[in-house]
Every structure is written in structure tokens, then in C-alpha cells.
Write a protein that holds these residues in place. Structure first.
Motif, short mmCIF file in Angstrom:
data_model
loop_
_atom_site.label_atom_id
_atom_site.label_comp_id
_atom_site.label_asym_id
_atom_site.label_seq_id
_atom_site.Cartn_x
_atom_site.Cartn_y
_atom_site.Cartn_z
N TRP A 281 64.46 -24.41 70.19
CA TRP A 281 65.25 -25.29 69.31
C TRP A 281 66.48 -25.84 70.03
N THR A 317 71.66 -26.76 64.95
CA THR A 317 70.98 -25.48 64.85
C THR A 317 69.51 -25.71 64.52
N PRO A 318 68.68 -24.66 64.57
CA PRO A 318 67.28 -24.81 64.22
C PRO A 318 67.04 -25.30 62.79
N ILE A 319 68.02 -25.13 61.92
CA ILE A 319 67.83 -25.59 60.54
C ILE A 319 67.67 -27.11 60.51
N HIS A 356 56.81 -22.52 65.76
CA HIS A 356 57.55 -22.02 64.59
C HIS A 356 57.70 -23.12 63.55
N THR A 391 61.53 -14.80 62.83
CA THR A 391 62.94 -15.11 63.12
C THR A 391 63.89 -14.22 62.34
N GLN A 400 70.47 -17.80 65.95
CA GLN A 400 70.61 -19.23 65.77
C GLN A 400 70.49 -19.65 64.31
N PHE A 401 69.75 -18.89 63.52
CA PHE A 401 69.59 -19.21 62.09
C PHE A 401 70.70 -18.61 61.23
N ARG A 404 70.50 -17.31 57.30
CA ARG A 404 69.22 -17.77 56.75
C ARG A 404 68.04 -17.39 57.63
N ALA A 405 68.23 -16.44 58.55
CA ALA A 405 67.19 -16.10 59.52
C ALA A 405 65.89 -15.68 58.84
N PHE A 408 63.71 -18.40 57.13
CA PHE A 408 62.93 -19.32 57.95
C PHE A 408 61.90 -18.59 58.82
N SER A 409 61.56 -17.37 58.47
CA SER A 409 60.61 -16.57 59.25
C SER A 409 59.20 -16.70 58.68
#
Length: 496
Positions: A281, A317-319, A356, A391, A400-401, A404-405, A408-409
């Protein structure tokens, strides 16, 4: 051009092609040294041509790697070079033997000539002497080297750089004399590249009237590429130019889909596959999957490589990457007729962080989805390569999340209806350990889907380095991916 001169030129280009073809046949990337000053290196507030040139070459099927003692982070990660800001051709000449010995290259791209002044006593003579010495030094180390010399871009910083037009005339004279001399001795002459014509400092530089803006850097890359295509052999896997569609405008950026269409004989609407590049990401480019897209398009699919926000390009971020992936899939479904694809047969694919994102599309529902049509971003099949499926704090990428890790897993959100999945993993992958890959497969099966799990013994997270070309594993993944789509009835079977 006289007939004899024409044939000498053709003979020269043929010799270079034979040299380059030998490098390609050896299974190694063709190496390129970008040599010059700040225009080669790039800077915080202006652009370099190097990343753009790499994209042009790789996107057309060439496997190349830039070499040098210096390195700059680009969206694909580190890209090496010999760009020395503020330094002259004389500076490069003093160090070229050491630099080139340590980092030998098949091709040298020399763009030098700035960092002098018209107030000096004959700056052109000094630059030309350094240029001749650079060429001689590199040839002594590698007689087979291909050297491209640029006539430097024009500058509006006057009268300081008023000598540039005269320098460019001298460079043209040098290249012509070198061509005649080396033809007699059987050595490859330098290749002159006109970077000045068509480059307008009024439109193509930043406020200093010297350094290229993005448009100017692209012009420089395009001109190098035009000449390189003439002196390099055609790539073994030539890739057609995709069409581009902007699917989202966000934070001042246009995000595009790179779309490869099947041939006109394909029954439409055709199934589609949507690839998301890998890179944690943080790094990556949609060009990573051009090769796979071109091959699947040749088998009858609409194949799409997605650009999305990453930290290297947008400091996100990955979001944000997830939001773009969902927007891309929704745009594709909404414009399926325009793209010629079946909105009910769209696969999501990718590697690492890209895989992912593909899995998130299938299983992760976030608050931002509530105002969107149900299942509008859900894929009908998935091809996941070295996927970052966990994640959570016990997995990869949780830092990175943030809070909220777990949300988003994908591993923790498998639900019905689960699509068919082809899952590829290395037996020593620290991002997706085999036991977690098996757990994901079992949850897919429990949710009514199918999952083909392929484990590569002794392989780590990176099954192959895409920048270095194909290997045995990449070819096997290609073959099994095609078989997976065949099993779904989405592509034409191969003829034995």
C-alpha cells in the motif's frame, strides 16, 4: 541522407540490436545508466524522466533495470542512477571510470551540459572535451556499451545558458565524426538524441526556467524511448498499448484504469479480470500486471490494471487504497457496456497488498459502503497471489490501518456467498503463512465457495520480482490462472 550513409546507419542499428538481444536471451534485465546532473536526478520540486522512461519501457514489454551509485525512491521503490545535482560534465568525467566500473551498464544515457555560464571562457569547448573523455572511458571498460548522448533541453535562464544552442551543434558534429570513425574501427558509435527540439522552457519547466515540470519530464522520457526502441530488439513479449479511463478524481489526482481489450472475434460481453498491484500500500504501479493483462486479453477477457492511491504518490494510508479499489470496481460495473464486459463475470486479482484489496472487495463492508448499491464492488471470482489476508494485530499491516486493522482483515470477514478463488502462496511467506492460507481456504469452502490453493515450496513472500522479468513460478502462476478461468468457462481453452 545518402544511400551509403543510410545502409551504414542500418548496419549500426542492427549491431546494437544483436548486442541487446544477447543480453535479453541471457535472461537478465537490460541495464541502463542514467548519467547527468539534476535534470537526470530530479528534485523535491521538479521532475525526473527516469521513472517515466522505466514505465514506457516496461509497459511495452522490455525488462530493464537502472543502475548507479545513487538511488531515489519512486512509486515502484528504489530506482538507481548517476544524476548529480549541480555538477558539470567535467565533474562526471572525473568520476566516470570509477562509477561505471562499479555499476556497468549495457546502455548509458548522457544528458549533461548545464551548470556552466556564458560568461565563462568558451564553456562549450570544456564540455565537449569532457564528453569525449566520458565516451572514451566507458568504452575502455566496456567496448560493447551503447551510448546515447542528448542534446540538452533548452533553458530560459538567460544569458547564463545562452551557450546551449552552440553546445548542441557541437554535440551533433561530434556524433557524426564518431559515427564515421567508429564505423571504420568496428566500434559502436554514439547515438545522438535531440532533447532540445520540441522542449519549450516556457511550458515545460518549473519557475526557475531550467528544471522540467511533469510535462517536460515526460517529453524527455518520450524522446529517449523513441530512440531506444530503434536500438533495442523488440521485446520477447511485446505488450499492446492499453486504453485508459479515469474512474475517480480525488485529492487533485486522476486515477485511471488501464484496459486491455480482447480481439474483435471475442464473444461480447466478455468476462473481465481487474488487477491491483502489490507494494505494501506504499509502492507500486498498475504496469506491474500489464504482461498478465495482455495475455488474458489474448484469451478473450477484458483485462484491467488499476491505479490507486499509495503512500509514495499521495502520502495516504491503506484505507484510501481500499476506497479507490471499491470505486474502481463500481465504475467498471456501471460502465460494463462501454468496456464490453459482463457485469456478472468480473474477477478481482492482485499480489500482496493488491491481493488484499481484491479480497476486501469480496468480504469487507465498511461504513462508506452503506450509501452504495448492494454488492456493487463484490467480485465474481478472485486470483490472489501472496495475499495480505490478515491485517489484524496478529497479521501484517496493522500498523498502517491503525484502529481499523481488524475491520479491513479479509481473513476475519469471509461470508456467503463466497466466490471461487485461486490462491497462490510461498511455503515460507511471512505475510501469509501456509496455515493462514489453509484457514482462508477452509472458510471459503464453508461459505459455499471453491478455493484452489497452490503452495510453492521454499518460496517466500515475493514469488517473483516483476521488475526482473519472468521466472518458473510466474509462468506457472500464469498457467494455473488461465486454467482457473477455463474451469469457470470464462476463457477459451488452449488448443493442444
Amino acid at each position: 541522407m545518402s544511400r551509403s550513409r543510410f545502409h551504414r546507419g542500418r548496419g549500426f542499428l542492427a549491431a546494437i540490436c544483436l548486442f541487446a538481444a544477447a543480453s535479453v536471451a541471457a535472461g537478465k534485465p537490460l541495464t541502463i545508466m542514467a548519467l547527468g546532473d539534476s535534470i537526470t536526478e530530479g528534485g523535491e520540486n521538479f521532475s525526473s524522466y527516469r521513472m517515466r522512461l522505466w514505465e514506457l519501457l516496461f509497459g511495452h514489454g522490455y525488462v530493464v533495470e537502472f543502475v548507479g551509485s545513487r538511488s531515489s525512491d519512486e512509486r515502484i521503490g528504489a530506482l538507481k542512477h548517476e544524476g548529480h545535482s549541480g555538477k558539470s560534465a567535467e565533474f562526471l568525467n572525473e568520476r566516470i571510470a570509477e562509477l561505471y566500473t562499479a555499476n556497468p551498464a549495457d546502455v548509458v544515457l548522457l544528458h549533461a551540459g548545464h551548470n556552466h555560464s556564458s560568461e565563462e571562457t568558451d564553456p562549450v569547448a570544456s564540455i565537449m572535451e569532457a564528453t569525449r573523455d566520458i565516451v572514451a572511458a566507458v568504452r575502455r571498460i566496456n567496448p560493447r556499451v551503447v551510448i546515447l548522448i542528448a542534446q540538452p533541453i533548452t533553458s530560459g535562464k538567460l544569458p547564463k545558458y545562452s551557450y546551449i544552442p552552440s553546445l548542441n551543434e557541437s554535440l551533433a558534429e561530434f556524433a557524426e565524426k564518431d559515427r564515421l570513425l567508429q564505423a571504420e574501427q568496428g566500434v559502436r558509435p554514439v547515438v545522438l538524441v535531440d532533447q532540445a527540439t520540441g522542449f519549450d522552457w516556457r511550458d515545460d519547466t518549473i519557475e526557475d526556467r531550467v528544471h522540467p515540470n511533469p510535462q517536460g519530464a515526460q517529453k524527455i522520457a518520450n524522446r529517449w524511448f523513441e530512440v531506444l526502441r530503434k536500438v533495442l530488439p523488440a521485446p520477447p513479449n511485446k505488450i499492446p498499448e492499453p486504453n485508459r479511463f479515469v474512474y475517480r478524481r480525488v485529492e487533485g489526482r486522476e486515477l485511471a484504469l488501464h484496459v486491455f481489450q480482447p480481439d474483435s472475434a471475442t464473444v461480447k460481453p466478455a468476462p473481465a479480470v481487474v488487477y491491483f498491484f502489490g507494494g505494501g500500500w506504499r509502492f507500486g504501479t498498475p504496469i506491474q500486471f500489464y504482461r498478465e493483462c495482455a495475455r488474458l486479453a489474448a484469451r478473450g477477457m477484458v483485462a484491467i490494471a488499476v491505479d490507486y492511491r499509495i503512500h509514495a504518490t499521495s502520502q495516504t494510508t491503506p484505507i484510501a487504497s481500499v476506497a479507490d479499489a471499491k470505486a474502481a470496481m463500481r465504475w467498471i460495473r456501471a460502465h460494463a457496456l462501454e468496456l464490453g464486459c459482463d457485469p456478472h463475470r468480473i474477477a478481482a486479482a492482485g499480489s500482496s497488498a493488491g491481493a488484499h484489496l481484491a479480497a476486501v472487495l469480496a468480504f469487507v463492508i465498511v461504513p462508506e459502503d452503506l450509501n452504495e448499491p448492494a454488492d456493487s464492488s463484490r467480485p465474481d471470482a478472485m486470483v490472489l497471489i501472496s495475499a495480505a489476508l490478515d491485517t489484524s494485530p496478529d497479521g501484517f499491516g496493522a500498523d498502517q490501518f491503525g484502529e481499523r486493522a481488524l475491520e479491513f482483515s479479509p481473513l476475519h470477514h469471509v461470508s456467503k456467498p463466497a466466490p471461487p478463488v485461486a490462491l497462490f502462496v510461498g511455503s515460507k511467506d511471512p505475510v501469509l503463512p501456509v496455515e493462514k492460507a489453509e484457514l482462508f481456504r477452509n472458510r471459503i469452502l464453508a461459505a459455499g465457495g471453491t478455493c484452489q490453493l497452490f503452495v510453492y515450496p521454499e518460496a517466500g513472500h515475493q514469488l517473483w520480482a516483476y521488475r526482473s522479468g519472468e521466472n518458473e513460478i510466474s509462468r506457472d502462476v500464469d498457467s494455473k490462472t488461465a486454467s482457473f478461468f477455463e474451469s469457470l468457462g470464462w476463457i477459451r481453452p488452449t488448443v493442444p
